[in-house]
Design a protein around this motif. Structure first.
Motif, PDB file in Angstrom:
ATOM      1  N   CYS A  10      51.822  34.959  44.354  1.00  0.00           N
ATOM      2  CA  CYS A  10      52.730  33.581  45.510  1.00  0.00           C
ATOM      3  C   CYS A  10      51.729  32.596  46.299  1.00  0.00           C
ATOM      4  O   CYS A  10      52.177  32.518  46.866  1.00  0.00           O
ATOM      5  CB  CYS A  10      52.960  34.786  46.889  1.00  0.00           C
ATOM      6  N   GLY A  11      50.641  32.610  45.394  1.00  0.00           N
ATOM      7  CA  GLY A  11      49.541  31.740  46.083  1.00  0.00           C
ATOM      8  C   GLY A  11      48.662  32.465  46.932  1.00  0.00           C
ATOM      9  O   GLY A  11      47.458  31.501  47.616  1.00  0.00           O
ATOM     10  N   ARG A  12      48.357  33.686  47.019  1.00  0.00           N
ATOM     11  CA  ARG A  12      47.905  33.573  48.462  1.00  0.00           C
ATOM     12  C   ARG A  12      46.008  34.579  48.359  1.00  0.00           C
ATOM     13  O   ARG A  12      45.195  33.753  48.573  1.00  0.00           O
ATOM     14  CB  ARG A  12      47.976  35.509  49.306  1.00  0.00           C
ATOM     15  N   VAL A  13      46.556  35.426  46.610  1.00  0.00           N
ATOM     16  CA  VAL A  13      45.002  34.767  46.335  1.00  0.00           C
ATOM     17  C   VAL A  13      44.589  34.000  45.899  1.00  0.00           C
ATOM     18  O   VAL A  13      45.211  33.407  44.019  1.00  0.00           O
ATOM     19  CB  VAL A  13      44.021  36.560  45.952  1.00  0.00           C
ATOM     20  N   ARG A  14      43.531  33.263  45.458  1.00  0.00           N
ATOM     21  CA  ARG A  14      42.843  31.994  44.414  1.00  0.00           C
ATOM     22  C   ARG A  14      41.553  32.465  44.299  1.00  0.00           C
ATOM     23  O   ARG A  14      40.941  33.045  44.707  1.00  0.00           O
ATOM     24  CB  ARG A  14      42.954  30.932  44.778  1.00  0.00           C
ATOM     25  N   TYR A  15      41.062  31.891  42.383  1.00  0.00           N
ATOM     26  CA  TYR A  15      39.832  32.002  42.398  1.00  0.00           C
ATOM     27  C   TYR A  15      39.666  30.918  41.732  1.00  0.00           C
ATOM     28  O   TYR A  15      40.481  30.152  40.912  1.00  0.00           O
ATOM     29  CB  TYR A  15      39.413  33.241  41.393  1.00  0.00           C
ATOM     30  N   ALA A  55      40.505  33.283  48.157  1.00  0.00           N
ATOM     31  CA  ALA A  55      40.805  33.490  48.759  1.00  0.00           C
ATOM     32  C   ALA A  55      40.485  35.085  48.200  1.00  0.00           C
ATOM     33  O   ALA A  55      41.690  35.635  47.412  1.00  0.00           O
ATOM     34  CB  ALA A  55      41.841  33.216  49.066  1.00  0.00           C
ATOM     35  N   GLU A  56      40.464  35.820  48.730  1.00  0.00           N
ATOM     36  CA  GLU A  56      40.069  37.601  48.465  1.00  0.00           C
ATOM     37  C   GLU A  56      41.022  37.731  48.476  1.00  0.00           C
ATOM     38  O   GLU A  56      42.443  37.896  49.059  1.00  0.00           O
ATOM     39  CB  GLU A  56      38.931  38.608  49.666  1.00  0.00           C
ATOM     40  N   PRO A  57      41.287  38.945  46.978  1.00  0.00           N
ATOM     41  CA  PRO A  57      42.465  39.785  46.195  1.00  0.00           C
ATOM     42  C   PRO A  57      41.789  41.022  47.181  1.00  0.00           C
ATOM     43  O   PRO A  57      40.523  41.860  47.765  1.00  0.00           O
ATOM     44  CB  PRO A  57      41.539  39.806  45.203  1.00  0.00           C
ATOM     45  N   ASP A  58      43.371  41.766  47.337  1.00  0.00           N
ATOM     46  CA  ASP A  58      42.970  43.633  47.611  1.00  0.00           C
ATOM     47  C   ASP A  58      42.588  44.178  46.707  1.00  0.00           C
ATOM     48  O   ASP A  58      42.404  43.344  45.118  1.00  0.00           O
ATOM     49  CB  ASP A  58      44.023  43.682  48.538  1.00  0.00           C
ATOM     50  N   TRP A  59      41.957  45.171  46.807  1.00  0.00           N
ATOM     51  CA  TRP A  59      41.568  46.434  45.540  1.00  0.00           C
ATOM     52  C   TRP A  59      41.095  47.907  45.523  1.00  0.00           C
ATOM     53  O   TRP A  59      42.344  48.303  46.969  1.00  0.00           O
ATOM     54  CB  TRP A  59      39.802  45.770  45.894  1.00  0.00           C
ATOM     55  N   TYR A  60      41.946  47.808  44.855  1.00  0.00           N
ATOM     56  CA  TYR A  60      42.370  49.718  45.009  1.00  0.00           C
ATOM     57  C   TYR A  60      40.802  50.092  43.493  1.00  0.00           C
ATOM     58  O   TYR A  60      40.818  50.016  42.599  1.00  0.00           O
ATOM     59  CB  TYR A  60      43.893  49.614  44.864  1.00  0.00           C
ATOM     60  N   CYS A  71      47.184  41.262  43.887  1.00  0.00           N
ATOM     61  CA  CYS A  71      47.559  40.784  45.546  1.00  0.00           C
ATOM     62  C   CYS A  71      48.636  41.486  46.488  1.00  0.00           C
ATOM     63  O   CYS A  71      49.554  42.448  45.201  1.00  0.00           O
ATOM     64  CB  CYS A  71      48.357  39.057  45.520  1.00  0.00           C
ATOM     65  N   ALA A  72      48.553  42.234  47.500  1.00  0.00           N
ATOM     66  CA  ALA A  72      49.160  43.320  47.989  1.00  0.00           C
ATOM     67  C   ALA A  72      50.523  42.132  48.502  1.00  0.00           C
ATOM     68  O   ALA A  72      51.635  43.500  48.611  1.00  0.00           O
ATOM     69  CB  ALA A  72      48.458  43.745  48.863  1.00  0.00           C
ATOM     70  N   GLY A  94      47.047  35.867  32.135  1.00  0.00           N
ATOM     71  CA  GLY A  94      48.432  34.823  32.751  1.00  0.00           C
ATOM     72  C   GLY A  94      48.139  34.952  34.209  1.00  0.00           C
ATOM     73  O   GLY A  94      48.569  33.548  34.750  1.00  0.00           O
ATOM     74  N   SER A  95      46.422  35.246  34.943  1.00  0.00           N
ATOM     75  CA  SER A  95      46.081  34.667  36.166  1.00  0.00           C
ATOM     76  C   SER A  95      45.959  33.458  35.988  1.00  0.00           C
ATOM     77  O   SER A  95      46.028  32.410  37.320  1.00  0.00           O
ATOM     78  CB  SER A  95      46.038  36.107  36.973  1.00  0.00           C
ATOM     79  N   PHE A  96      45.840  32.478  35.069  1.00  0.00           N
ATOM     80  CA  PHE A  96      44.753  31.458  35.461  1.00  0.00           C
ATOM     81  C   PHE A  96      45.354  30.140  35.235  1.00  0.00           C
ATOM     82  O   PHE A  96      47.229  30.567  35.115  1.00  0.00           O
ATOM     83  CB  PHE A  96      44.285  31.410  33.889  1.00  0.00           C
TER      84      PHE A  96
END
Length: 147
Positions: A10-15, A55-60, A71-72, A94-96
């Motif tokens: 969705c583009g919310r988390v980026r690195y 943009a920070e990811p969520d972590w579990y 990404c939540a 796949g996230s690149f």
């Protein structure tokens, strides 16, 4: 060293990641299978200091020894890292934004490998735009098929 970018669907988390090598690997452990819903997951292992979250990811915490960024909002799995003394981090290939650079160099956790999924080169191949129903759904929704 090449700076490569990536993120969630969705583009919310980026690195951004400083990448030295095109080497990647496939993890077949049951934890990764459950975390991704796949039979394996492709990872690039890099020094943690070479990864910058824009943009920070969520972590579990996926086990007593590790946690995973994701990404939540859209559910994209982004990697794996040890909770303590983790000098490196695994980022999902796949996230690149452009994962084409990477090539698998080994399998990990082969005790959980699903052999039937390893060599699929002889299976029939169908391009997404060849499925008229799916193509039309995309055209109706946004006027184009996805990249």
């Amino acid at each position: 060293m090449t700076v490569m970018t990536g993120g969630c669907q969705c583009g919310r988390v980026r690195y951004e990641a400083d990448i030295e090598s095109d080497e990647a690997y496939l993890c077949h452990c049951r934890m990764c299978q459950r975390a991704t819903g796949g039979v394996s997951i492709a990872f690039v292992n890099i020094p943690a200091e070479n990864l910058r979250w824009q943009a920070e990811p969520d972590w579990y915490q996926s086990s007593p020894i590790a946690h995973r960024p994701f990404c939540a909002r859209c559910g994209t799995p982004l990697g794996f890292a040890f909770l303590e003394n983790g000098e490196n981090v695994d980022i999902t290939v796949g996230s690149f934004d452009d994962p084409s650079r990477f090539r698998p160099v080994h399998h990990y956790a082969v005790e959980s490998i699903h052999e039937a999924w390893i060599d699929t080169r002889d299976l029939p191949r169908v391009r997404s735009e060849e499925n008229e129903s799916i193509r039309q759904r995309w055209m109706d929704a946004c006027g184009k098929t996805p990249d």
